[in-house]
Design an enzyme around this catalytic site. Sequence first.
Site, short mmCIF file in Angstrom:
data_model
loop_
_atom_site.label_atom_id
_atom_site.label_comp_id
_atom_site.label_asym_id
_atom_site.label_seq_id
_atom_site.Cartn_x
_atom_site.Cartn_y
_atom_site.Cartn_z
N ASP A 167 1.02 4.10 1.42
CA ASP A 167 1.49 4.79 2.63
C ASP A 167 2.62 4.04 3.33
OD1 ASP A 167 -0.47 2.86 3.22
OD2 ASP A 167 -1.15 3.87 5.02
N HIS A 168 3.01 2.88 2.78
CA HIS A 168 4.15 2.14 3.34
C HIS A 168 5.25 1.93 2.29
CE1 HIS A 168 2.06 0.69 7.08
NE2 HIS A 168 1.05 1.20 6.37
N ASP A 207 0.49 -3.35 8.56
CA ASP A 207 -0.89 -3.18 9.01
C ASP A 207 -1.51 -4.56 9.24
OD1 ASP A 207 -0.34 -0.55 8.34
OD2 ASP A 207 -1.77 -0.42 6.73
N HIS A 230 -4.06 -8.55 6.45
CA HIS A 230 -4.49 -7.25 5.95
C HIS A 230 -5.16 -7.45 4.58
CE1 HIS A 230 -4.73 -2.97 5.95
NE2 HIS A 230 -3.76 -2.75 5.08
N HIS A 251 0.86 -1.18 0.00
CA HIS A 251 0.00 0.00 0.00
C HIS A 251 0.90 1.24 0.00
CE1 HIS A 251 -3.84 -2.12 1.66
NE2 HIS A 251 -3.81 -2.10 0.34
N HIS A 266 0.05 4.43 13.34
CA HIS A 266 -0.77 4.25 12.13
C HIS A 266 -2.19 4.77 12.35
CE1 HIS A 266 -2.50 2.28 8.50
NE2 HIS A 266 -1.29 2.50 8.04
#
Lengths: 301, 301
Positions: free
Chosen positions: B64-65, B210, B140, B62, B268
């Site tokens: 954001d990582h 996550d 996830h 993802h 997070h």
Amino acid sequence: MNLTILGCHSATPRTSAHPTAQVLEMRGHLFLIDCGEGTQVQLRKLKVKFSRIRNIFISHLHGDHFFGLVGLISTFRLLGREVDLHIYGPEGIKEAIVLQLKLGNSWTNYNLIFHELSSKSPETLFEDEKVSVETIPLDHRVYTNGFLFREKPGERKLNLDAAVKSRIDNSYFSKAKQGHDIENRDGVLIKNETVTHPPDPPVSYAYCSDTAYLPKIVDQIKGVTVLYHESTFLESHQHLAEATKHSTAKEAAVIAKKAEAGTLILGHYSGRYKDLEDFRREAQNVFDNVELSEDGKTFKF
Amino acid sequence: MNLTILGCHSATPRTSAHPTAQVLEMRGHLFLIDCGEGTQVQLRKLKVKFSRIRNIFISHLHGDHFFGLVGLISTFRLLGREVDLHIYGPEGIKEAIVLQLKLGNSWTNYNLIFHELSSKSPETLFEDEKVSVETIPLDHRVYTNGFLFREKPGERKLNLDAAVKSRIDNSYFSKAKQGHDIENRDGVLIKNETVTHPPDPPVSYAYCSDTAYLPKIVDQIKGVTVLYHESTFLESHQHLAEATKHSTAKEAAVIAKKAEAGTLILGHYSGRYKDLEDFRREAQNVFDNVELSEDGKTFKF
């Protein structure tokens, strides 16, 4: 026309030096030009209403002009965007973006429309009744285009006093602004020039980054209102400019002079220079009206 | 062990909310864990000597990582890096990075070594005489791993007074620190425990982000010194946590309690919450020793 510089530095993003991205506001359009890493944060910081962006133009696929694009596209998805987004950029841009969205299983819920470019001649990318955008093929280490944004001539401006005096009915004002002669309340044909002024002259903006010194673009951008031309180096590093297919401030100024541009904006500075005023000084030896781009600065024309 | 939080927020980067990235310093190693957009600027801002990073661990793909990784790799090239860089992450990570470097004709001049992951069971990714790193398979929306970093037991500590008193020659001090019994100057065998103290207990760090609430990780991380566990939501949004396969602060605390962790660090966070202290309060109903991650904060253990 408002031009906001989101970032104007070359190579790697640093604490206070953002890679290339600009927002051009022209006749109600908000165009994003290039999208280095961190562009979306700059858009937020400068309070640009970036949901209004419908067209993004990417000059070339070096990271400092492109690595922020996938994040911006993802953010639009998270913000619930519904309107189409058009991306114009070199062949391969679609594969790079789509692959990353696929790996994250993060497809957009709006239409993402890619217009992949490969022509070495200028081509029109976008056109409506107010504005046109065409490519300016440039000379860099990878396939690169600049972009020429042109306003179309606007409507004539009503001279209200003259129109009243000439006994023209209100209902004909729009027709007058469109340039027609008008029959007045007494049946007399009134010449358009009697009741209107000419429209503001249309402005144009040429974005030329990244590129080696390339005089053949002059004909295409002749008379442009504002020319942004990269100046990664000063003349003292001419050899580096040649080796990396970038330009010096002097070369940018020569292009501006030959093209009879109104204003030259410099940018895409190498990180090696302490005093950016040196760029202005070097360019002003050739061309008077020189501005320096700065992260966060808005130019109004 | 020092843990520096470069970013601890979920979803989109904002002016003062960086997406996930952390630097873990353990026994001389500098490990980068996840790499959201803007990570390289955070590394500069926090004055991390990031050229020392040789291993980057990406939990999942993802944005954001992950969207900051290609930029960091490019920056290493521009800075003239020569030492190898190892990237550990889900299958597909190599294709995404290599495609972008290829499109920019910007190959690295150092070795970029990808270790693509697809196993659903824990596996050891890195091991030397001081440290080991293994995956913690998580749950996830896409294939995701946490990472468990463990110091190996260090050498015993010499009790100098006792060693001198026991008439042990200096040249045997290293051997004593390695745990051996030693023959002294008089030919008498001295028990190791007589002249050494036990080593500091090895510390460990579990990074779990996550993930949905996943009690099956407890056995693997049992007794961990520090657990970073995502808490995207508070319990009041349990339904959102379930729908998006994230955890609440309470769930993170339950994992910490079951695992008998020393310290729980939360992070997070969803952007919807004003007061992050609410996360601490919720978790402390279950588990005492709770810390909140903050962009730029360094924890020392």
